[in-house]
Design an enzyme around this catalytic site. Structure first.
Site, short mmCIF file in Angstrom:
data_model
loop_
_atom_site.label_atom_id
_atom_site.label_comp_id
_atom_site.label_asym_id
_atom_site.label_seq_id
_atom_site.Cartn_x
_atom_site.Cartn_y
_atom_site.Cartn_z
N HIS A 126 1.07 -1.14 -0.09
CA HIS A 126 -0.02 0.03 -0.04
C HIS A 126 0.90 1.12 -0.01
O HIS A 126 1.39 1.59 0.96
CB HIS A 126 -0.82 -0.04 1.14
CG HIS A 126 -1.92 1.15 1.17
ND1 HIS A 126 -3.19 0.79 1.23
CD2 HIS A 126 -1.78 2.63 1.08
CE1 HIS A 126 -4.00 2.09 1.22
NE2 HIS A 126 -2.95 2.86 1.26
N HIS A 177 1.74 5.41 -1.80
CA HIS A 177 1.32 6.43 -2.60
C HIS A 177 2.48 7.12 -3.11
O HIS A 177 3.60 7.39 -2.51
CB HIS A 177 0.49 7.63 -1.72
CG HIS A 177 -0.71 7.21 -1.15
ND1 HIS A 177 -1.83 7.42 -1.64
CD2 HIS A 177 -1.02 6.58 0.09
CE1 HIS A 177 -2.67 6.76 -1.06
NE2 HIS A 177 -2.12 6.14 0.07
N LYS A 208 -9.26 -0.10 -6.02
CA LYS A 208 -9.31 0.67 -4.62
C LYS A 208 -10.63 1.34 -4.41
O LYS A 208 -11.13 1.88 -5.27
CB LYS A 208 -8.00 1.62 -4.48
CG LYS A 208 -8.12 2.22 -3.21
CD LYS A 208 -7.62 1.57 -2.11
CE LYS A 208 -7.76 2.41 -0.72
NZ LYS A 208 -6.83 3.29 -0.42
N HIS A 256 -4.64 -0.60 5.86
CA HIS A 256 -4.29 0.22 6.95
C HIS A 256 -5.41 0.12 8.22
O HIS A 256 -5.84 1.02 8.60
CB HIS A 256 -4.04 1.69 6.81
CG HIS A 256 -5.23 2.21 5.82
ND1 HIS A 256 -6.46 2.20 5.85
CD2 HIS A 256 -5.10 3.17 4.46
CE1 HIS A 256 -7.02 2.89 4.92
NE2 HIS A 256 -6.25 3.44 3.85
N ASP A 301 1.36 2.89 3.39
CA ASP A 301 0.47 4.02 3.24
C ASP A 301 1.61 5.09 3.28
O ASP A 301 1.20 6.23 3.70
CB ASP A 301 -0.57 4.06 4.31
CG ASP A 301 -1.64 4.89 3.92
OD1 ASP A 301 -1.68 5.24 2.63
OD2 ASP A 301 -2.56 5.18 4.72
#
Ligand code: DOR
Ligand code: ZN
Length: 344
Positions: free
Chosen positions: A13, A15, A99, A174, A247
């Site tokens: 996970h 970004h 997602k 998360h 995350d």
């Protein structure tokens, strides 16, 4: 144990953003991780296989030349996603999941889903084609306390999803509460959860330690100590249902230290080292490899990486600030000591 060798981990996970920021942050992840599930919450979002193909090319172009880092792409579930989008995703060899963001739940979630049931036909196609559903598992109702958003999502939506689509692969991303851990541990069917390092490290006091701490603000919020302990117990248990997902979510310093600050913790520059600290403190370094490098590939139906990384207990100090893409970013553990170091 002062030195450990584990199969190269993956980040399930992550970004990575876009443009100059993308170029600046990819190396931090590529240094440790073989692959990463890349979140699609760009502006505009990554909605289709062709968006994902183009984004993947931009990520690969930003990778250090000597790296074999492989971005695993995701599509953003919107109210206009079609069954055909899912079929195309299943046929591609680079889109690995879809997602779900509830509209308004977090950064760039305004294209998300307002009513989950409306997406059921598309979710049915995901079940049929074996495409995993990755969930930002929170509700956004104004009458639900922000610290209870995850628990209420589980109550209102997760059980119904499970019983409607029993073969659907799902990841509760998360996970932040003991409610999430208990659910994922005992649910039937293919369900797993990712756990971030910051939710393992902190309870919610960290948001207010000596003053307001915007660099500890993320979504879902960090929770009470008993929840943190439940996350540590699950991550270090050896259960295949729990695996690493940082995350890591970089935002410029000025956007976090602001009147209306952005949610996100930038953990990539020391992620595997910080997970090692948590596992060491729990007396469970022997379970780090499963959590970081084995359970995720098993869930996604991929082989584990075939090379290894080595971590050594030798403290170093994280920079107070990093410059990335012309912006200043404050990383997790900024200006403080980190006990482990990746030496290979
Ligand atoms: O803290 C967060 N930051 N949570 C999310 O769900 C999104 C992420 C981001 O993109 O900044
Ligand atoms: Zn995220």
């Amino acid at each position: 144990m002062n030195r450990i060798r584990i199969r190269r981990p993956d980040d399930w996970h992550l970004h990575l953003r876009d443009d100059a920021l993308l170029e600046a942050v990819v190396p931090a992840t590529a240094r440790s991780f073989g692959r990463a599930i890349v979140m699609p919450n760009l502006k505009p979002p990554v909605r289709t296989v062709s968006d994902a193909r183009a984004y993947r090319e931009r990520i690969l172009a930003a990778c250090p030349v000597d790296s074999d880092f492989e971005p695993l792409m995701t599509l953003y579930l919107t109210e206009t996603t079609t069954v055909d989008d899912i079929r195309q995703a299943a046929e591609s060899d680079f889109v690995h999941a879809v997602k779900y963001y509830p509209a308004g739940a977090t950064t760039n979630s305004d294209s998300g889903v307002r009513e989950l049931e409306r997406a059921y036909p598309v979710i049915e196609a995901m079940e049929k084609h074996g495409v995993p559903l990755l969930m930002h598992g929170e509700v956004t109702d104004g009458d639900v306390d922000v610290f209870d958003r995850e628990a209420v999502f589980i109550e209102r939506h997760l059980e119904k999803l499970r019983s409607t689509f029993p073969a659907l692969k799902m990841v509760l991303e998360h996970a932040t509460t003991s409610d999430a851990i208990d659910y994922v541990k005992s649910a039937s069917g293919p369900i797993a959860a990712t756990i971030t390092v910051h939710h393992l490290m902190f309870n919610r006091n960290a948001l207010f330690e000596g003053g307001l701490r915007p660099h500890h603000y993320c979504l879902p919020l960090i929770k009470r100590e008993r929840h943190r302990q439940a996350l540590v117990a699950a991550a270090t248990s050896g259960s295949e249902r729990f695996f690493l997902g940082t995350d890591s979510a970089p935002h410029p310093k000025h956007a976090k230290e602001s009147d209306c600050g952005c949610a996100g913790v930038y953990s990539a520059p020391a992620a595997i080292e910080l997970y090692a600290e948590v596992f060491e403190a729990a007396g469970a370094l022997d379970h780090l490899e499963g959590f970081a490098s084995l359970h995720g590939p098993t869930f996604y139906g991929l082989a584990p990486n075939d090379d290894f990384v080595e971590l050594e207990k030798s403290p170093w100090t994280m920079d107070a600030e990093l410059t990335a893409g012309g912006e200043t970013i404050v990383p997790l553990r900024a200006g403080n000591e980190i006990g482990w170091r990746q030496v290979r």
